[in-house]
Structures are given as structure tokens and as C-alpha cells.
Enzyme design. Structure first.
Site, PDB file in Angstrom:
ATOM      1  CE  LYS A 136      51.789 -11.333  30.376  1.00  0.00           C
ATOM      2  NZ  LYS A 136      51.366 -12.299  29.057  1.00  0.00           N
TER       3      LYS A 136
ATOM      4  CD  GLU B  15      47.634 -15.027  33.978  1.00  0.00           C
ATOM      5  OE1 GLU B  15      48.178 -15.380  33.188  1.00  0.00           O
ATOM      6  OE2 GLU B  15      46.782 -13.651  33.702  1.00  0.00           O
TER       7      GLU B  15
ATOM      8  CG  ASP C  24      49.621 -12.114  33.205  1.00  0.00           C
ATOM      9  OD1 ASP C  24      50.467 -12.600  33.851  1.00  0.00           O
ATOM     10  OD2 ASP C  24      49.228 -12.553  32.318  1.00  0.00           O
TER      11      ASP C  24
ATOM     12  CG  ASP D 150      45.732  -9.973  32.500  1.00  0.00           C
ATOM     13  OD1 ASP D 150      45.108  -9.983  31.496  1.00  0.00           O
ATOM     14  OD2 ASP D 150      46.396 -10.846  33.079  1.00  0.00           O
TER      15      ASP D 150
ATOM     16  NE  ARG E  47      44.711 -20.286  29.286  1.00  0.00           N
ATOM     17  CZ  ARG E  47      45.055 -20.491  28.319  1.00  0.00           C
ATOM     18  NH1 ARG E  47      45.210 -22.027  27.460  1.00  0.00           N
ATOM     19  NH2 ARG E  47      45.602 -19.564  27.493  1.00  0.00           N
TER      20      ARG E  47
ATOM     21  CE  LYS F 227      43.787 -12.683  33.023  1.00  0.00           C
ATOM     22  NZ  LYS F 227      44.572 -13.126  31.652  1.00  0.00           N
TER      23      LYS F 227
ATOM     24  CG  ASP G  96      52.181 -15.244  30.602  1.00  0.00           C
ATOM     25  OD1 ASP G  96      51.431 -14.432  31.292  1.00  0.00           O
ATOM     26  OD2 ASP G  96      52.525 -14.729  29.546  1.00  0.00           O
TER      27      ASP G  96
HETATM   28  N1  BES Z   1      46.981 -11.636  30.040  1.00  0.00           N
HETATM   29  C1  BES Z   1      47.503 -12.381  29.112  1.00  0.00           C
HETATM   30  C2  BES Z   1      46.660 -12.137  27.816  1.00  0.00           C
HETATM   31  C3  BES Z   1      46.778 -10.748  27.125  1.00  0.00           C
HETATM   32  C4  BES Z   1      47.783 -10.475  25.990  1.00  0.00           C
HETATM   33  C5  BES Z   1      46.087  -9.857  27.464  1.00  0.00           C
HETATM   34  C6  BES Z   1      47.736  -9.447  25.385  1.00  0.00           C
HETATM   35  C7  BES Z   1      46.102  -8.412  26.871  1.00  0.00           C
HETATM   36  C8  BES Z   1      47.035  -8.464  25.991  1.00  0.00           C
HETATM   37  C9  BES Z   1      47.298 -13.722  29.603  1.00  0.00           C
HETATM   38  O1  BES Z   1      47.307 -14.263  30.840  1.00  0.00           O
HETATM   39  C10 BES Z   1      48.425 -14.626  28.829  1.00  0.00           C
HETATM   40  O2  BES Z   1      49.685 -14.361  29.259  1.00  0.00           O
HETATM   41  N2  BES Z   1      48.196 -15.452  28.053  1.00  0.00           N
HETATM   42  C11 BES Z   1      49.101 -16.126  27.198  1.00  0.00           C
HETATM   43  C12 BES Z   1      48.757 -17.493  27.201  1.00  0.00           C
HETATM   44  C13 BES Z   1      49.640 -18.559  26.661  1.00  0.00           C
HETATM   45  C14 BES Z   1      50.852 -18.785  27.694  1.00  0.00           C
HETATM   46  C15 BES Z   1      49.043 -19.850  26.324  1.00  0.00           C
HETATM   47  C16 BES Z   1      49.248 -15.698  25.874  1.00  0.00           C
HETATM   48  O3  BES Z   1      48.347 -15.516  25.302  1.00  0.00           O
HETATM   49  O4  BES Z   1      50.596 -15.433  25.338  1.00  0.00           O
HETATM   50 ZN    ZN Z   2      46.911 -12.449  32.031  1.00  0.00          ZN
HETATM   51 ZN    ZN Z   3      49.297 -14.370  31.587  1.00  0.00          ZN
END
Ligand code: BES
Ligand code: ZN
Ligand code: ZN
Length: 502
Positions: A279, A351, A272, A290, A353, A267, A349
Site C-alpha cells: 500500500k 488478503e 495490513d 484491519d 477474503r 477478519k 492486498d
Molecule cells: N484492509 C483493506 C481494505 C480497507 C480499506 C480497510 C480502507 C479499511 C479502509 C483490504 O485488505 C484491501 O486492501 N482491499 C483492497 C482490495 C483490492 C486489492 C482488490 C482494496 O480495497 O483496495
Molecule cells: Zn485488509
Molecule cells: Zn489488504
């Protein structure tokens, strides 16, 4: 420049700014040659043991200046913990890292590591070199006030027999290649997003590929469009920075069409914000890392180009910036992935995947017969496993077991979580084939994995969620806080031992 010298001289005769070695936590922490030397020199160390100042507990450090019986200026004794738990490949790396961080904080940038009678193996020599170089990494790369620590530049290893010198020298080389690859990944993950946009990441990968001798393809927006990578493009569309897809290829000279190809997918979200599903601002600065999964794969390839494993390996890094610009995708939008699957984007968010979906599809189109992806994918994996284990998912037990064995061999921790099809209903969409977030509460890391699984079909696949492990919140004895470069060593080990069908 980092230099390593090997010596078979007696440790007490070594003239160096510092001589480091370790003692075990046992009834007599001093044993073997150290005890003999100490006895000759007046039993000062033995007195320290009796006084409780030298116990051998893991992480302990004791620095003696001008120690009796030695020619070195300093003797640094490191606690190695219980001898039963000791592993030469893993603990020696940590001890060397501990010594390095301890000494460079005291402005000592040259030292000798004494490996002791039974431990002076090529494996241990490799571990020392890795430990020193990983501990040398300093995340304060933009500090201009001169307060940066100088790294350890000269290392000497003692305790070796002259007869295995060749193997030891080769192991030192390996250690250097591997640790520098891990540090390369850490450097990338550490870069702020204004200094590492998708285009700049692609430039760094291009320079690396040129130096390492890897084949490289950088796909720009027009080519991503031609390939119909609707999922990747949808993430990028909210940003003024265009996306890229970096493809690195290593082909061994003996490779023939039809033979297995290992595909590594990382990734590469250079920042992000969450997009329209933005966020909270608290801690958002961390989202510069990220792209750590992409950095991991670039790092692994850098080492593999030198180590030359027997199989063909391709690495794909989908790069985009997730921004809430005026063209950004919005919750409820439907995107068509390269595979043809339609995706309802419930949350912009989620993104990671999306970009991985198209990269996994393309990896298979390029011939990958086995897939491993690494991604800072979910906050949920941090809830499940904290900052210690990488969340690990797979659809093929044999492939997974081999990977886990590599992790154990190099001292990185992976914990397997489920991705069975019983979770599939969680990503059913009312309007499209699938949706990009799971329904209901809980199981967020698995929901992300089950989404990715839609794009690998029956290809043996492993997914590594490194959201909790790619960034160290606290320094470790042998590592600064900040980017960890997690999984680089395991991937290198795995690629070198990859033997599908065996
Ligand atoms: N980049 C984040 C995940 C992340 C969280 C990385 C903390 C490093 C530290 C990812 O893109 C994300 O925002 N995931 C969301 C998914 C949700 C919206 C289903 C999450 O984990 O909150
Ligand atoms: Zn992310
Ligand atoms: Zn995200």
C-alpha cells in the site's frame, strides 16, 4: 467502577453536580414538567426560548449554573430535534452520549439524567447507560501526560415509577453489558499492531473467554496446516508473526445436536501493509484496525456469554499480519483453500477474503448452519457508501431481513448491496478456480463478497463490509473519533432474536 442509581425523587429536588434532560424542537420547546417548574421559578427558561437561545434543535447544548427552582448545581438542556422523529431507544442513547462528552470535558464525572414523564421506560434506561458508557470511551489510551479526560463514573436516573424498578434495573444491567462489549471491540481495534499481533489478540481473546465463561480454542500454525488452511496461511507467510485462528463457543444448556448454530466470522488482520502489492505509505497507519471485524465478533460474544441467547453461537477469528517479508506470497501465486478450491492471488492486498475463506469453511465444518461475517474488506465500500452505512450482502432474504430489523432496533445503519451470480465471471481465473480480485473497474465491494460466497455454498450468509464504518474520522456528539465498534450491538440483538425456521 461505574455505578448507576435509580431515583423516583422529583428532579427539582435532586442535589447533583449536574442534571441533564432534553427539549424538543417544536413551537414550545419547553413542555410538560419542565415548563411547569420554570413557571414557578420565574420563567427564566421561557425567556431563553423567546431569545432563541434554547430551540431544541438536535445536538444543541445549553448549560445553566444554579438554575432557579432546582437544587442541582447545573442544568444541562439537550436539543432532541423534532418529536416526530424521536425514537426512545436510539435518540436517548445519543442524548446521553452528548451529555456525557459535554460534561466530562468540563470535569463533571457524576450526573443525573432526567427521562421525563412519558419516556421513563426500561428501554430508555438501557439507552442512557449505553450512551454514557460509549461516550466514556477514550481512544487516547497511551497518553502519559495526564491530559486524559476522566470518564463519567456515577450516573443517576430519575423519572421512574417505583413499580417498574426491577425491569429498569435489569435494563440498566443489559445496557452496561452491551456497551462494555462494544467498547471492548473498540479497544482492540484501537491497539497498534506492535501491541496486538495475532498471538496477542489470541491472548486477549483467551482472557476474555475465561472471564466470560466461553469455550475457547486457539489454533496455531501447525493445526492450521493440518486443516489445510492454505488461504489463511498464505497471507501469514510474509510475516515473522505466526497466524492464529480463535474459536469462541457459546452453548446454551438446552442445545441439542441438529439444532441451528449461528457462526460469526471476523477478519483479523492485525496489520495490513498490502504485502508485496504494498500500500502507499500515506495513511497506512490506519491499517492497524484491519482486525476490527474480528474485534466485533469477540465483543458480541463477550456480551452474549452474559445475555445467554437460546441458540448455540460460534465465533471464528482468523488472525494474521499481512507483510511483504522474504517468504511472502507473490502476485500470481496459486493457493489451495481448505475447501479445496484453488485461488490465484492476483493482488496480495486482497488478503481479507483469503483468511475469511478458510474461516468460513471451518465454521461450516464446526456445524454453523447460518453465517455472518464482518470485515474491513474493501476501499470500494467506502467509495460506495462513505462512512455512514455498513455495506451489507446476503444470499438469503429472510435471514437478511431479520438482520436489518435488528440494525434498525439498535440504531445502526446497514445498506444492502448486490452479490448475485451475474458478478461471478469477475473472479474467473485463467489458471485456477477463482482469483482474489475482480476484473475490470468498479463493483469492488461486490467482487469481494462474490469471492466469499464461493465458500458458503447454500448456507444462509450475511457479509458486512465495515471498512468505512469501523473507524470514525470525526467525533460524533456521543462518540470520540477512532474505533466505533460498529455492528456489535446489532449482532447481539440479532443473536438474541435469532429464530431460524420461525
Ligand atoms: N484492509 C483493506 C481494505 C480497507 C480499506 C480497510 C480502507 C479499511 C479502509 C483490504 O485488505 C484491501 O486492501 N482491499 C483492497 C482490495 C483490492 C486489492 C482488490 C482494496 O480495497 O483496495
Ligand atoms: Zn485488509
Ligand atoms: Zn489488504
Amino acid at each position: 467502577m461505574f455505578t448507576v442509581k435509580l431515583s423516583s425523587e422529583a428532579p427539582e429536588l435532586i442535589e447533583a453536580p449536574a442534571l441533564a434532560t432534553w427539549v424538543f424542537e417544536q413551537s414550545n420547546p419547553l413542555d410538560g414538567p419542565l415548563a411547569e417548574l420554570d413557571q414557578k421559578a420565574g420563567s427564566r427558561l421561557k425567556e431563553l426560548v423567546e431569545a432563541g437561545e434554547l430551540t431544541g434543535k438536535a445536538g444543541e447544548t445549553l448549560l445553566l449554573h444554579y438554575p432557579a427552582g432546582f437544587k442541582t448545581q447545573r442544568l444541562l438542556l439537550l436539543g432532541a430535534g423534532k418529536p416526530k422523529k424521536f425514537s426512545p431507544a436510539i435518540d436517548v442513547r445519543q442524548l446521553a452520549g452528548l451529555a456525557t462528552r459535554f460534561l466530562k470535558a468540563r470535569k463533571v464525572t457524576e450526573f443525573t439524567f432526567w427521562l421525563g414523564r412519558n419516556h421513563a421506560t426500561p428501554e430508555a434506561a438501557q439507552a442512557v447507560v449505553e450512551g454514557v458508557l460509549l461516550a466514556n470511551f477514550d481512544p487516547a489510551s497511551y497518553r502519559t501526560n495526564g491530559k486524559k479526560e476522566k470518564p463519567v463514573a456515577d450516573l443517576q436516573l430519575v423519572g421512574f415509577d417505583a413499580k417498574n424498578e426491577k425491569e429498569v434495573a435489569a435494563a440498566v444491567q443489559r445496557g452496561q453489558v452491551i456497551a462494555e462489549a462494544q467498547n471492548f471491540a473498540r479497544e482492540l481495534a484501537n491497539e497498534p499492531s506492535n501491541r496486538l499481533t495475532p498471538r496477542l489478540f489470541a491472548e486477549r481473546a483467551t482472557a476474555m473467554a475465561r472471564d466470560a465463561g466461553l469455550e475457547l480454542d486457539v489454533l496455531d500454525e501447525a493445526r492450521l496446516r493440518e486443516l489445510k488452511m492454505g488461504a489463511l496461511l498464505s497471507v501469514a507467510q510474509g510475516s515473522a508473526e505466526p497466524p492464529r485462528l480463535v474459536v469462541l463457543t457459546y452453548t446454551p444448556p438446552t442445545w441439542k445436536q441438529g439444532q441451528p448454530v449461528l457462526g460469526l466470522v471476523g477478519k483479523g488482520i492485525t496489520f495490513d501493509t498490502g504485502g508485496i502489492s504494498i500500500k502507499p505509505s500515506d495513511g497506512m497507519e490506519k491499517m492497524k484496525y484491519d482486525m476490527a471485524g474480528g474485534a466485533t465478533m469477540a465483543g458480541a460474544m463477550r456480551a452474549l456469554a452474559v445475555l445467554k441467547p437460546a441458540h448455540k453461537i460460534i465465533a471464528l477469528i482468523p488472525l494474521a499480519e499481512n507483510m511483504p517479508g522474504s517468504r511472502a506470497q507473490k502476485p500470481g501465486d496459486v493457493q489451495i483453500a481448505m475447501s479445496g478450491k484453488s485461488i490465484e492471488v492476483i493482488n496480495t492486498d486482497a488478503e481479507g477474503r483469503l483468511v475469511l475463506a478458510d474461516a468460513l469453511t471451518y465454521a461450516r465444518q464446526l456445524g454453523a448452519t447460518h453465517l455472518i461475517d464482518a470485515a474491513t474488506l474493501t476501499g470500494a465500500v467506502v467509495v460506495a457508501l462513505g462512512y455512514v452505512n455498513v455495506g451489507t450482502f446476503g444470499n438469503n432474504q429472510k435471514f437478511l431481513d431479520a438482520f436489518l430489523a435488528s440494525g434498525r432496533a439498535v440504531g445502526e445503519k446497514f445498506w444492502v448491496l448486490p452479490v448475485d451470480d451475474d458478478y461471478r465471471d469477475n473472479i474467473k481465473s485463467a489458471i485456477a478456480d477463482i482469483q482474489n480480485v475482480g476484473k475490470g473497474r468498479g463493483g469492488g465491494a461486490t467482487n469481494a463478497a462474490i469471492f466469499l460466497k464461493e465458500f458458503v455454498d447454500d448456507t444462509p450468509w450475511i457479509h458486512l463490509d465495515i471498512a468505512g464504518t469501523a473507524w470514525l474520522e470525526e467525533a460524533k456528539p456521543g462518540m470520540a473519533k477512532g474505533p466505533s465498534g460498529v455492528a456489535v450491538r446489532t449482532l447481539i440483538h440479532f443473536a438474541e432474536h435469532f429464530s431460524p425456521g420461525a
